[in-house]
Design a protein around this motif. Sequence first.
Motif, short mmCIF file in Angstrom:
data_model
loop_
_atom_site.label_atom_id
_atom_site.label_comp_id
_atom_site.label_asym_id
_atom_site.label_seq_id
_atom_site.Cartn_x
_atom_site.Cartn_y
_atom_site.Cartn_z
N PHE A 38 -10.37 -1.97 -5.26
CA PHE A 38 -9.43 -1.12 -4.53
C PHE A 38 -8.60 -0.23 -5.44
N SER A 51 -5.04 8.56 7.83
CA SER A 51 -4.67 8.94 6.47
C SER A 51 -3.89 10.25 6.39
N LEU A 82 -8.05 6.20 -5.72
CA LEU A 82 -8.16 6.79 -4.38
C LEU A 82 -9.62 7.11 -4.06
N ASN A 83 -9.94 7.01 -2.78
CA ASN A 83 -11.27 7.38 -2.30
C ASN A 83 -11.16 8.80 -1.73
N THR A 120 0.83 -1.21 0.00
CA THR A 120 0.00 0.00 0.00
C THR A 120 0.86 1.26 0.00
N PRO A 148 -4.81 4.57 0.73
CA PRO A 148 -5.24 3.23 0.31
C PRO A 148 -4.63 2.14 1.17
N SER A 207 -3.77 -2.51 -1.51
CA SER A 207 -3.34 -2.30 -2.89
C SER A 207 -4.28 -3.05 -3.83
#
Length: 355
Positions: free
Chosen positions: A348, A308, A351-352, A143, A334, A337
């Motif tokens: 996944f 984050s 990016l969120n 990640t 994230p 991965s």
Amino acid sequence: MVDSRRWRRPPTSALLIFVVLVSLLFFSWRLSKGQSAGSRTEFEFNVSYNASTAAEDPWGRILENDNSDLVEVDGPEGVCILEGCDASYYRRVQAVSEKAGRNVKRMLCGEAAREMRANRPVGNISKKRIIIGVGQGTTGTQTLAYGLSFLGLKVLHFQQHWHPFGVMHDSDRSTFITTGASQFFGQVSNREFEECHRGLDRLDGTLKDDRDIDALFDVPSANFGWDLLRGYPNAHIILSLREPRSWAASRLHHAISAPPYQRPCDRDFLANYTEEGAAEVFDANNQYWICRIPREKLTLVNVFEENSPTIWTKLIIAAGQNVNWTLIENCDFPKVSPWYQNQYNPEFDGLNCSS
């Protein structure tokens, strides 16, 4: 009855001097006792070190304790003196595994180490400020590699080569081979003890082609970071942390993986270690990097415990970039991965971000 002619009251100044001297002696004694207690506390801290305490306060106490350590061992060219970080590292891994101790001793007393101490590094030296991820597998290295790509970096994580902004360039080991990252791993595979170390000593520590590599994680950097640092003295080190017992319990499923220390020659595998032993060697390896690397060249990150914004901020600083408030304030780091064991999971990917 006291004969007043034979006894005289001491002058006031003499009494005052006497009281001051007694007070000074008393406080000196108390101070020495306090320092002794403090030294024991530092030693206990060193032994019981874990990922969370390292992230909070990795400096000072560990260095102060290790700098008083010194070990005399038999090296390949005679007597070898290990001190400070090196001595502490050797003693801890040796207490768990004779093979691990033998490998670490050979690395720290071999030709490459002697040349480094004499300021005569072997082979080519690169001025590139590459990022070397020395954290072991199963500490969030995939990640971290994926996340760094969103800072515009090209990142190699074993066989996965990330290009900027989450683009997978290849995942079939081709970059791993063509860049020369495989040369470190190749020295270990099916080679005897001395042949393995001699081959690693003679490598210059740089990749054959690093034009498309801004950062390295997992293989080879986790177990050959010491050798890579010889070739990249300007490198920035990222050490990914995890609670040692938690790491060992998860990692032992990878039985044929390398154990968590530098230069695991002589066919040493994780399957040779108990959970307790693996956790101790993992912890000793982390402490070695924390002790050895200057503060400004080391980033500690724990993807299991940190949020984050903290992780993004640390990676941005490690990459030497300006603050990216969009990532820090709006995007989740994230934690998984999209590529795992060469399998793609679109859930996944990307990016969120909130906006």
